[in-house]
Design a protein around this motif. Structure first.
Motif, PDB file in Angstrom:
ATOM      1  N   LEU A 180       0.922  -1.217   0.017  1.00 61.20           N
ATOM      2  CA  LEU A 180       0.137  -0.028  -0.028  1.00 61.20           C
ATOM      3  C   LEU A 180       0.660   1.425  -0.161  1.00 61.20           C
ATOM      4  N   GLY A 181       2.238   1.010   0.357  1.00 63.71           N
ATOM      5  CA  GLY A 181       2.821   2.199   0.520  1.00 63.71           C
ATOM      6  C   GLY A 181       2.693   3.247   1.484  1.00 63.71           C
ATOM      7  N   THR A 182       2.179   2.836   2.621  1.00 66.84           N
ATOM      8  CA  THR A 182       1.962   3.548   3.716  1.00 66.84           C
ATOM      9  C   THR A 182       1.920   2.790   5.129  1.00 66.84           C
ATOM     10  N   GLN A 183       1.938   3.278   6.288  1.00 65.08           N
ATOM     11  CA  GLN A 183       1.891   2.682   7.465  1.00 65.08           C
ATOM     12  C   GLN A 183       0.415   2.487   7.978  1.00 65.08           C
ATOM     13  N   LEU A 184       0.131   1.373   8.324  1.00 59.43           N
ATOM     14  CA  LEU A 184      -1.050   1.112   8.835  1.00 59.43           C
ATOM     15  C   LEU A 184      -1.453   1.261  10.282  1.00 59.43           C
ATOM     16  N   PHE A 185      -0.413   1.019  11.327  1.00 57.91           N
ATOM     17  CA  PHE A 185      -0.232   1.214  12.355  1.00 57.91           C
ATOM     18  C   PHE A 185       0.698   1.987  13.096  1.00 57.91           C
ATOM     19  N   ASP A 186       0.625   2.759  14.228  1.00 54.83           N
ATOM     20  CA  ASP A 186       1.693   3.329  14.906  1.00 54.83           C
ATOM     21  C   ASP A 186       2.255   2.234  16.139  1.00 54.83           C
ATOM     22  N   ARG A 187       3.449   2.186  16.223  1.00 54.64           N
ATOM     23  CA  ARG A 187       3.647   1.318  17.149  1.00 54.64           C
ATOM     24  C   ARG A 187       4.454   1.948  18.149  1.00 54.64           C
ATOM     25  N   ILE A 188       3.786   2.282  19.365  1.00 52.58           N
ATOM     26  CA  ILE A 188       4.405   2.945  20.470  1.00 52.58           C
ATOM     27  C   ILE A 188       4.586   2.079  21.624  1.00 52.58           C
ATOM     28  N   GLY A 189       6.110   1.853  21.956  1.00 54.46           N
ATOM     29  CA  GLY A 189       5.994   0.908  23.016  1.00 54.46           C
ATOM     30  C   GLY A 189       5.532  -0.366  22.773  1.00 54.46           C
ATOM     31  N   LYS A 190       4.458  -0.756  23.774  1.00 51.86           N
ATOM     32  CA  LYS A 190       3.835  -2.180  23.700  1.00 51.86           C
ATOM     33  C   LYS A 190       2.459  -2.120  22.995  1.00 51.86           C
ATOM     34  N   HIS A 191       2.187  -0.588  22.668  1.00 52.51           N
ATOM     35  CA  HIS A 191       0.869  -0.383  22.171  1.00 52.51           C
ATOM     36  C   HIS A 191       0.831  -0.141  20.844  1.00 52.51           C
ATOM     37  N   ILE A 192      -0.179  -0.411  20.013  1.00 58.62           N
ATOM     38  CA  ILE A 192      -0.444  -0.174  18.702  1.00 58.62           C
ATOM     39  C   ILE A 192      -1.794   0.418  18.600  1.00 58.62           C
ATOM     40  N   LYS A 193      -1.800   1.336  17.483  1.00 58.52           N
ATOM     41  CA  LYS A 193      -3.166   2.153  17.011  1.00 58.52           C
ATOM     42  C   LYS A 193      -3.247   2.101  15.657  1.00 58.52           C
ATOM     43  N   LEU A 194      -4.169   2.200  15.167  1.00 61.14           N
ATOM     44  CA  LEU A 194      -4.498   2.430  13.450  1.00 61.14           C
ATOM     45  C   LEU A 194      -4.058   3.774  13.227  1.00 61.14           C
TER      46      LEU A 194
END
Length: 299
Positions: free
Chosen positions: A43-57
């Motif tokens: 898709l050429g894009t990031q689908l999730f933010d990965r911050i520490g142990k947490h992820i978010k769309l």
């Protein structure tokens, strides 16, 4: 673009966890990570933010949710269009409010079993409509059958809705049984058994009372309405429940209604499915049975 990767993306988005998604889908966590990475690269894009142990769309991740649901629907259509058996086969997944499951679904499911003996039926229950809506968005259920205010969304198809009156109910020998226009202040002096906070009709009652400067102080809150009914029959107090749940007991003389001087609260039982959902033969049969037994108002 692999269907497998899209399915994994939807499950990770639902659970907000790579680990939980891997456990549910029978993959290793590394495999889930690779699948999401492959999808992001395509898709050429990031689908999730990965911050520490947490992820978010991410914003693009949220936008891709709708596309992913459409792809999964198309894949389901493609895999089922050649199966035109007279007797439907496969699964039927229903998301429902627990009280509706107890009050309406049993006769529906009995006849459905006769008409569709090869269908595997499952019911996921929750007391919160928001949780049920999340299940539908993730394609974890085919239908939602819930009780709430009249609500609509361009993301779903509403099959029918039916008005449901919510009443104060108690045991027949209670001093207020069958009384009319009882002052609500008087009623609140009695021991009250209510469903757990967050249920739509209890929230409406609290708001109505708050407008008059009054508060609810139940001696018991419990999510199981069957237990509430049994406690009422044992002279435990008063409750506030959908009338369809207790109608049988009212007619048998096991319970009695109390009417008060506050406006009647009305909710609606509603059956919906996602707009991108392919309506299977078993779903059509289930719709007809719900209308037959619930006496719903069609749309």
């Amino acid at each position: 673009m692999e269907i497998r990767n899209i399915r994994t993306f939807l499950r990770v988005a639902e659970l907000q966890s790579f680990t939980k998604a891997a456990e549910q889908m029978g993959y290793s966590q590394a495999a889930v990570t690779v699948q999401i990475k492959q999808l992001e690269e395509e898709l050429g894009t990031q689908l999730f933010d990965r911050i520490g142990k947490h992820i978010k769309l991410t914003e693009h991740g949220m936008q891709f949710m709708d596309h992913g649901m459409k792809v999964m629907k198309a894949a389901e259509d493609a895999s089922t269009f050649v199966h035109k058996e007279e007797t439907p086969a496969g699964k039927l997944r229903i998301g429902s409010i627990a009280s509706l499951s107890m009050g309406v679904l049993p006769p529906v499911l009995l006849e459905f079993r006769t008409l569709c003996p090869q269908i595997e039926t499952s019911i996921e229950t929750s007391r919160l409509v928001t949780e049920l809506l999340d299940m539908m968005r993730q394609n974890d259920v085919d239908f939602l059958y819930f009780l709430d205010r009249k609500i609509y969304s361009p993301d779903w198809i509403k099959v029918f809705e039916r008005p449901e009156t919510i009443i104060f109910v108690t045991y027949p020998s209670h001093p207020l049984a069958d009384k009319e226009d009882v002052p609500i202040e008087r009623l609140l002096e009695e021991p009250m058994i209510l469903t757990t906070r967050g249920v739509s009709y209890c929230d409406d009652l609290e708001q109505l009372l708050a407008a008059q400067g009054l508060e609810l102080h139940p001696f018991l809150e419990i999510g199981d309405t069957d237990v509430i009914i049994k406690l009422l029959q044992q002279k435990a107090g008063i409750s506030f429940l959908p009338q369809y749940l207790v109608q049988e007991h009212l007619e048998a003389g096991n319970l009695a209604i109390i009417t008060t001087d506050i406006p009647v609260i009305q909710m609606w039982s509603q059956l919906i499915y996602h707009k991108n959902k392919w309506v299977t033969p078993q779903m059509k049969i289930f719709i007809d049975l719900i209308k037959k037994y619930a006496g719903a108002e069609p749309h």
